[in-house]
Write an enzyme that holds these catalytic residues in place. Sequence first.
Site, PDB file in Angstrom:
ATOM      1  N   ILE A  93       0.139 -35.093  14.343  1.00 37.50           N
ATOM      2  CA  ILE A  93      -2.211 -35.192  14.624  1.00 37.50           C
ATOM      3  C   ILE A  93      -1.852 -36.033  16.231  1.00 37.50           C
ATOM      4  CG2 ILE A  93      -4.413 -35.474  14.245  1.00 37.50           C
ATOM      5  CD1 ILE A  93      -3.246 -33.457  12.379  1.00 37.50           C
ATOM      6  N   LYS A  94      -2.613 -35.296  17.062  1.00 36.26           N
ATOM      7  CA  LYS A  94      -3.313 -36.721  18.054  1.00 36.26           C
ATOM      8  C   LYS A  94      -4.576 -36.777  17.938  1.00 36.26           C
ATOM      9  CE  LYS A  94      -4.404 -36.837  22.776  1.00 36.26           C
ATOM     10  NZ  LYS A  94      -3.409 -36.226  24.661  1.00 36.26           N
ATOM     11  N   THR A  95      -4.677 -38.137  17.913  1.00 37.17           N
ATOM     12  CA  THR A  95      -6.023 -38.565  17.339  1.00 37.17           C
ATOM     13  C   THR A  95      -6.289 -40.444  18.192  1.00 37.17           C
ATOM     14  OG1 THR A  95      -7.866 -38.775  15.819  1.00 37.17           O
ATOM     15  CG2 THR A  95      -5.721 -39.998  15.419  1.00 37.17           C
TER      16      THR A  95
END
Length: 300
Positions: A211-213
Site C-alpha cells: 500500500i502506498k499512502t
Amino acid sequence: MADMDGLKTGNTGAIDDSKDFHVGVPAGKTNFHVKGMDNVDWGMKDRLSRIFNPKSGNTLMLAFDHGYIMGATTGLERLDIIIPQLAEDIDVFMGTRGGIRTCVPPTFNKPVALRINAGSTVLSADVNKEVNGVDIEDAIRMNVSCLACQSFLGTDEERQSLKNLSDAINAGNRYGIPTMGVTAVGKNMVRSPKFFLLATRVLAELGAHIIKTYYCEGFEKIVAACPVPIVIAGGKVLPPDQALTMAYHAICDGANGVDMGRNIFQADDPKAMAKAVRMIVHEGATDKEAYEFYLDTKKK
C-alpha cells in the site's frame, strides 16, 4: 452486513483512541521478511525481495510517474537526464511504461513498479475517472516487479476505481506479480487519519500486496491495522529538512519504505537528497543525521 453506523460520516478527523491497534506488536511472521507475504508463491516472493531489501526490510522508490497526468512537470522536464543521476541510490523505479522504456536503461537492473492507470489529465474536470491502461502481457514483457494502481475512495468513481485495482491484482496473481494499491487524494477528497485508516485497509483486504499512502497523524495505528507493508508517498514539495523528518517519522512508525519524487528531484541537490533519504530508510539514520549529510554533501 457490517455495522455501517459512523462509517460513512466517520472517515474524517482523528482515529478513535478507544480502539486497540496493538501498536508495537509485530505482525505474525514465519520465514519471510515482507509483512503478510509468508504464503505467496516463489515468484511473488522473488519480486518482493527485489523491492524490499532483505536486510532492512525497507525500500526507497523513486516516483517519476507524474507525467502521465501532469505532463512535463517541474524537475522532470528531462527524464533521460535526471533518472540516471539517481539510479545508484534508489531501490525501485516507479514510473510509466513510456517513461521507463525511453529513459531508464535496462542495464541499470533495478526493479520496476509500473504505473498502469490511464484516462485523465490535469486538463480534465474529473481527474479521478481512470481505467487500467496497461495489460498484464506488456507488464510481463517489461519484467516488472510490481503493478501500481490508484484507487479513489469516497468519490463517484469508487466502484470503477476498486474494480481497476481488483483487475490488476487478479492479473498479477496469475503470473506472480504483486500489486501496489495507491490511496489517491484530490483537492475535493478528505485527507484525514480516519480516511487513510479506511483506505489502506480496504485496498489490502481486496488483495493489494503493498500500500502506498500519505503520512499523517496516528500513522502508527494505520500501519498496525494494515496487514501488508505500507510505503509512504513523498507528496508535495517540502524543505529538505521537513521531507527528511517526514520520512524518519514514517519509518519509526512502521512504514516499510518511501516512494519519493518531487522532494528528491526538485531538491537543490537531488543526488544528495536521495542518499540522505536512503540513510533513513536502510541505515537507521535520524532525520537530523540525514539532513546534516545532505548539507555537507551539497557543499562539495
